[in-house]
Design a protein around this motif. Structure first.
Motif, PDB file in Angstrom:
ATOM      1  N   GLY A  36      33.886  98.879 -31.407  1.00 18.39           N
ATOM      2  CA  GLY A  36      33.887  97.963 -32.543  1.00 18.39           C
ATOM      3  C   GLY A  36      35.211  97.247 -32.695  1.00 18.39           C
ATOM      4  O   GLY A  36      35.249  96.041 -32.964  1.00 18.39           O
ATOM      5  N   ARG A  37      36.316  97.984 -32.522  1.00 18.10           N
ATOM      6  CA  ARG A  37      37.641  97.351 -32.623  1.00 18.10           C
ATOM      7  C   ARG A  37      37.814  96.274 -31.545  1.00 18.10           C
ATOM      8  O   ARG A  37      38.393  95.218 -31.799  1.00 18.10           O
ATOM      9  N   TYR A  38      37.300  96.562 -30.357  1.00 17.75           N
ATOM     10  CA  TYR A  38      37.429  95.584 -29.270  1.00 17.75           C
ATOM     11  C   TYR A  38      36.775  94.261 -29.656  1.00 17.75           C
ATOM     12  O   TYR A  38      37.375  93.190 -29.529  1.00 17.75           O
ATOM     13  N   PHE A  39      35.530  94.336 -30.138  1.00 18.82           N
ATOM     14  CA  PHE A  39      34.822  93.104 -30.485  1.00 18.82           C
ATOM     15  C   PHE A  39      35.425  92.452 -31.729  1.00 18.82           C
ATOM     16  O   PHE A  39      35.484  91.219 -31.821  1.00 18.82           O
ATOM     17  N   TYR A  40      35.867  93.252 -32.682  1.00 20.20           N
ATOM     18  CA  TYR A  40      36.491  92.690 -33.892  1.00 20.20           C
ATOM     19  C   TYR A  40      37.737  91.892 -33.528  1.00 20.20           C
ATOM     20  O   TYR A  40      37.974  90.803 -34.066  1.00 20.20           O
ATOM     21  N   ASP A  41      38.539  92.399 -32.600  1.00 19.39           N
ATOM     22  CA  ASP A  41      39.774  91.725 -32.208  1.00 19.39           C
ATOM     23  C   ASP A  41      39.529  90.560 -31.256  1.00 19.39           C
ATOM     24  O   ASP A  41      40.295  89.605 -31.233  1.00 19.39           O
ATOM     25  N   ARG A  42      38.435  90.631 -30.457  1.00 25.65           N
ATOM     26  CA  ARG A  42      38.187  89.566 -29.480  1.00 25.65           C
ATOM     27  C   ARG A  42      37.791  88.263 -30.152  1.00 25.65           C
ATOM     28  O   ARG A  42      38.232  87.186 -29.769  1.00 25.65           O
ATOM     29  N   ARG A  43      36.890  88.318 -31.119  1.00 26.62           N
ATOM     30  CA  ARG A  43      36.510  87.190 -31.963  1.00 26.62           C
ATOM     31  C   ARG A  43      35.785  86.063 -31.242  1.00 26.62           C
ATOM     32  O   ARG A  43      35.952  84.891 -31.557  1.00 26.62           O
ATOM     33  N   ALA A  44      34.972  86.411 -30.279  1.00 24.41           N
ATOM     34  CA  ALA A  44      34.071  85.431 -29.675  1.00 24.41           C
ATOM     35  C   ALA A  44      32.863  85.269 -30.608  1.00 24.41           C
ATOM     36  O   ALA A  44      32.660  86.070 -31.520  1.00 24.41           O
ATOM     37  N   PRO A  45      32.058  84.233 -30.416  1.00 19.87           N
ATOM     38  CA  PRO A  45      30.872  84.068 -31.266  1.00 19.87           C
ATOM     39  C   PRO A  45      30.008  85.326 -31.252  1.00 19.87           C
ATOM     40  O   PRO A  45      29.684  85.861 -30.186  1.00 19.87           O
ATOM     41  N   GLY A  46      29.645  85.798 -32.431  1.00 21.44           N
ATOM     42  CA  GLY A  46      28.809  86.986 -32.546  1.00 21.44           C
ATOM     43  C   GLY A  46      29.574  88.301 -32.514  1.00 21.44           C
ATOM     44  O   GLY A  46      28.969  89.370 -32.683  1.00 21.44           O
ATOM     45  N   ASP A  47      30.897  88.254 -32.311  1.00 22.36           N
ATOM     46  CA  ASP A  47      31.656  89.498 -32.174  1.00 22.36           C
ATOM     47  C   ASP A  47      31.769  90.281 -33.479  1.00 22.36           C
ATOM     48  O   ASP A  47      31.827  91.514 -33.458  1.00 22.36           O
ATOM     49  N   PHE A  48      31.804  89.617 -34.620  1.00 20.01           N
ATOM     50  CA  PHE A  48      31.875  90.365 -35.874  1.00 20.01           C
ATOM     51  C   PHE A  48      30.570  91.134 -36.114  1.00 20.01           C
ATOM     52  O   PHE A  48      30.582  92.255 -36.620  1.00 20.01           O
ATOM     53  N   GLU A  49      29.447  90.526 -35.732  1.00 20.88           N
ATOM     54  CA  GLU A  49      28.168  91.240 -35.831  1.00 20.88           C
ATOM     55  C   GLU A  49      28.171  92.454 -34.894  1.00 20.88           C
ATOM     56  O   GLU A  49      27.708  93.542 -35.272  1.00 20.88           O
ATOM     57  N   ARG A  50      28.695  92.260 -33.678  1.00 19.14           N
ATOM     58  CA  ARG A  50      28.753  93.369 -32.725  1.00 19.14           C
ATOM     59  C   ARG A  50      29.662  94.477 -33.236  1.00 19.14           C
ATOM     60  O   ARG A  50      29.341  95.666 -33.117  1.00 19.14           O
ATOM     61  N   SER A  51      30.805  94.097 -33.791  1.00 20.70           N
ATOM     62  CA  SER A  51      31.740  95.110 -34.280  1.00 20.70           C
ATOM     63  C   SER A  51      31.117  95.900 -35.430  1.00 20.70           C
ATOM     64  O   SER A  51      31.237  97.131 -35.491  1.00 20.70           O
ATOM     65  N   ALA A  52      30.427  95.214 -36.344  1.00 24.54           N
ATOM     66  CA  ALA A  52      29.786  95.903 -37.462  1.00 24.54           C
ATOM     67  C   ALA A  52      28.757  96.916 -36.951  1.00 24.54           C
ATOM     68  O   ALA A  52      28.660  98.042 -37.464  1.00 24.54           O
ATOM     69  N   LYS A  53      28.014  96.537 -35.921  1.00 20.58           N
ATOM     70  CA  LYS A  53      27.004  97.438 -35.352  1.00 20.58           C
ATOM     71  C   LYS A  53      27.658  98.716 -34.830  1.00 20.58           C
ATOM     72  O   LYS A  53      27.178  99.833 -35.088  1.00 20.58           O
ATOM     73  N   TYR A  54      28.755  98.580 -34.096  1.00 20.06           N
ATOM     74  CA  TYR A  54      29.411  99.761 -33.540  1.00 20.06           C
ATOM     75  C   TYR A  54      30.053 100.613 -34.632  1.00 20.06           C
ATOM     76  O   TYR A  54      30.021 101.850 -34.569  1.00 20.06           O
ATOM     77  N   PHE A  55      30.630  99.982 -35.643  1.00 18.00           N
ATOM     78  CA  PHE A  55      31.212 100.760 -36.745  1.00 18.00           C
ATOM     79  C   PHE A  55      30.118 101.499 -37.508  1.00 18.00           C
ATOM     80  O   PHE A  55      30.314 102.643 -37.947  1.00 18.00           O
ATOM     81  N   GLN A  56      28.959 100.855 -37.689  1.00 19.29           N
ATOM     82  CA  GLN A  56      27.831 101.514 -38.346  1.00 19.29           C
ATOM     83  C   GLN A  56      27.391 102.744 -37.554  1.00 19.29           C
ATOM     84  O   GLN A  56      27.099 103.803 -38.127  1.00 19.29           O
ATOM     85  N   GLU A  57      27.356 102.609 -36.226  1.00 17.51           N
ATOM     86  CA  GLU A  57      26.967 103.742 -35.385  1.00 17.51           C
ATOM     87  C   GLU A  57      28.009 104.852 -35.481  1.00 17.51           C
ATOM     88  O   GLU A  57      27.659 106.048 -35.483  1.00 17.51           O
ATOM     89  N   ALA A  58      29.293 104.467 -35.564  1.00 20.71           N
ATOM     90  CA  ALA A  58      30.360 105.478 -35.644  1.00 20.71           C
ATOM     91  C   ALA A  58      30.222 106.323 -36.902  1.00 20.71           C
ATOM     92  O   ALA A  58      30.319 107.554 -36.850  1.00 20.71           O
ATOM     93  N   VAL A  59      29.982 105.688 -38.048  1.00 14.06           N
ATOM     94  CA  VAL A  59      29.883 106.458 -39.301  1.00 14.06           C
ATOM     95  C   VAL A  59      28.547 107.197 -39.397  1.00 14.06           C
ATOM     96  O   VAL A  59      28.453 108.200 -40.113  1.00 14.06           O
ATOM     97  N   ALA A  60      27.541 106.712 -38.691  1.00 20.96           N
ATOM     98  CA  ALA A  60      26.274 107.442 -38.662  1.00 20.96           C
ATOM     99  C   ALA A  60      26.438 108.745 -37.879  1.00 20.96           C
ATOM    100  O   ALA A  60      25.903 109.790 -38.258  1.00 20.96           O
ATOM    101  N   ILE A  61      27.190 108.691 -36.788  1.00 20.88           N
ATOM    102  CA  ILE A  61      27.449 109.884 -35.981  1.00 20.88           C
ATOM    103  C   ILE A  61      28.381 110.842 -36.717  1.00 20.88           C
ATOM    104  O   ILE A  61      28.175 112.053 -36.727  1.00 20.88           O
ATOM    105  N   ASP A  62      29.417 110.286 -37.347  1.00 25.54           N
ATOM    106  CA  ASP A  62      30.423 111.099 -38.050  1.00 25.54           C
ATOM    107  C   ASP A  62      30.678 110.494 -39.428  1.00 25.54           C
ATOM    108  O   ASP A  62      31.562 109.652 -39.589  1.00 25.54           O
ATOM    109  N   PRO A  63      29.914 110.893 -40.440  1.00 24.29           N
ATOM    110  CA  PRO A  63      30.054 110.306 -41.775  1.00 24.29           C
ATOM    111  C   PRO A  63      31.410 110.557 -42.430  1.00 24.29           C
ATOM    112  O   PRO A  63      31.741 109.901 -43.415  1.00 24.29           O
TER     113      PRO A  63
END
Length: 342
Positions: A36-63
Motif C-alpha cells: 500500500g505504501r508503494y502505491f500511495y507514494d508512486r501516485r500513478a492513476p489509480g494508485d490511491f485506490e490500490r493503496s487503500a485496498k492493500y491497507f484495508q487488507e492489512a487491517v483485516a489481517i491484523d486489526p
C-alpha cells in the motif's frame, strides 16, 4: 542458521517500527501495508485506490496494526478530496480509521497527524492543533510532522526554517517522493533553481509516474533561467493538453512562437472558464503564472481574486481551499513580481 536468526531479529525490529509499539505485526499484514505504501507514494492513476485496498487488507489481517489504520486514513483522505467538495462517506471513513489508529496506539505520531488532518478538514481547528502538537511531541522527526511543520514555517515567512524541516524529511526518508517534491517547490520559491531542478529530477527517477506534473516544474525552471531552447525541447515532448499549452504560452518570445503562444493562452483561459468555480486550483495558479510572466499583472490579479471569491462561497470546504490557493500563490516564483504590487 545465522541467516535465519538475523531474519527473525530484523522482522522483530521491523514489526516494532511498523506497529509503533512492542506487539508483533502479522507478516502478511506488514506485506500488504508495504504494498500500500508503494502505491500511495508512486501516485500513478489509480494508485490511491490500490493503496487503500492493500491497507484495508492489512487491517483485516491484523486489526491491531495502528500504522496501517493511519495509512488507510491517508488513502481515504486522498480519495475523498478529488474535487472542491469532499466525498462525505470517504471522509467519514477517513476519520474512523484515524481514530482507530490513535485508539490502538496513542504513542504513534503519524496516527495523530492523520487525525489532525481529519479534524482540520472538518472544521475542528482546536482538535486539529492539539493532535498536531501531540504528533510533534511524540516524534518530531516523523516525515509527515516535518512536512506539515515545513509549510507552517513557510506560511509564517520563515523560509530557512521551512527548508530545514523539509531537508530533514528527505534525509530521513530519501525514497519517499512527496517530501522531495515539496523540497523542490520550496527551493524554487527561495530562488535556488538549480537545487530545485536536482530534486525534481530525483523525483522522476524514483517515480516516473509523476510525469507531466513534475516535468512542468522542470520546464518552469528552464523558463525562469531563460534557457528557452531547452524549455522548448522539453515542451515539444508533452502530449496535447494543458501542460503543453502552459509551456507554449510561456514561450511568447523567440525561440518560441508568439502566435502559437497566444493561441495556447486562449485555450488555457477557455479551459479555466469552462471548469468554473469548481475547477482545479493549480490550473488557476498556472494560468496566473503565464499572465504574470507575460507582464499581464491585471489579468493575474483578477483571476486569483475571482478564484478566492468562488472558494469563499463554499461554506463546507472553502477555508481549506483558500489557504491552499494562498500557499500556492506564495510559493510560485512566477508570481513573485506581484508581491510588491499594492
Amino acid at each position: 542458521e545465522i541467516a535465519s536468526a538475523s531474519a527473525t531479529a530484523l522482522q522483530a525490529k521491523h514489526s516494532e517500527d511498523a506497529r509503533g509499539g512492542s506487539a508483533p505485526v502479522a507478516a502478511e499484514a506488514q506485506e500488504r501495508y508495504l504494498q500500500g505504501r508503494y502505491f500511495y507514494d508512486r501516485r500513478a492513476p489509480g494508485d490511491f485506490e490500490r493503496s487503500a485496498k492493500y491497507f484495508q487488507e492489512a487491517v483485516a489481517i491484523d486489526p491491531g496494526y495502528a500504522r496501517a489504520w493511519a495509512a488507510l486514513s491517508g488513502a481515504y483522505r486522498r480519495l475523498a478530496w478529488n474535487g472542491l467538495t469532499p466525498d462525505r462517506d470517504l471522509q467519514r471513513r477517513q476519520g474512523q480509521a484515524a481514530l482507530k489508529a490513535v485508539e490502538i496506539d496513542p504513542q504513534l505520531a503519524v496516527a495523530h497527524v492523520y487525525l489532525s488532518r481529519y479534524y482540520s478538514e472538518t472544521g475542528h481547528v482546536a482538535k486539529a492543533e492539539e493532535h498536531l502538537r501531540q504528533a510533534a511531541a511524540l516524534d518530531p522527526d516523523d516525515t509527515m510532522v516535518l512536512d506539515l511543520s515545513s509549510f507552517a514555517a513557510f506560511s509564517r515567512g520563515d523560509i530557512e526554517g521551512s527548508l530545514a524541516s523539509q531537508r530533514r524529511a528527505v534525509a530521513l526518508d530519501p525514497l519517499n517522493t512527496m517530501p522531495r517534491k515539496n523540497l523542490g517547490v520550496l527551493l524554487m520559491a527561495s530562488g535556488n533553481l538549480d537545487g530545485a531542478m536536482s530534486e525534481f529530477r530525483k523525483v522522476l527517477e524514483l517515480s516516473p509516474a509523476y510525469g507531466e506534473d513534475v516535468e512542468t516544474d522542470i520546464v518552469s525552471i528552464l523558463v525562469l533561467q531563460r534557457r528557452y531552447a531547452e524549455a522548448k525541447s522539453a515542451i515539444d515532448n508533452f502530449p496535447p493538453g494543458k501542460y503543453r499549452d502552459r509551456g507554449i504560452a510561456l514561450l511568447h518570445q523567440p525561440p518560441g512562437n508568439p502566435a502559437a503562444a497566444d493561441a495556447a493562452l486562449e485555450r488555457l483561459v477557455a479551459q479555466v472558464r469552462k471548469a468554473g468555480p469548481g475547477g482545479d486550483i493549480m490550473d488557476t495558479i498556472r494560468l496566473a503564472e503565464v499572465y504574470a510572466f507575460r507582464g499581464m499583472s491585471k489579468q493575474a490579479f483578477t483571476l486569483l481574486q475571482e478564484k478566492r471569491a468562488a472558494l469563499e462561497q463554499d461554506q463546507e470546504s472553502g477555508t481549506n481551499w483558500v489557504w491552499y490557493l494562498q500557499l500556492e500563490a506564495r510559493v510560485s516564483p512566477f508570481l513573485k513580481p506581484l508581491h510588491a504590487d499594492p
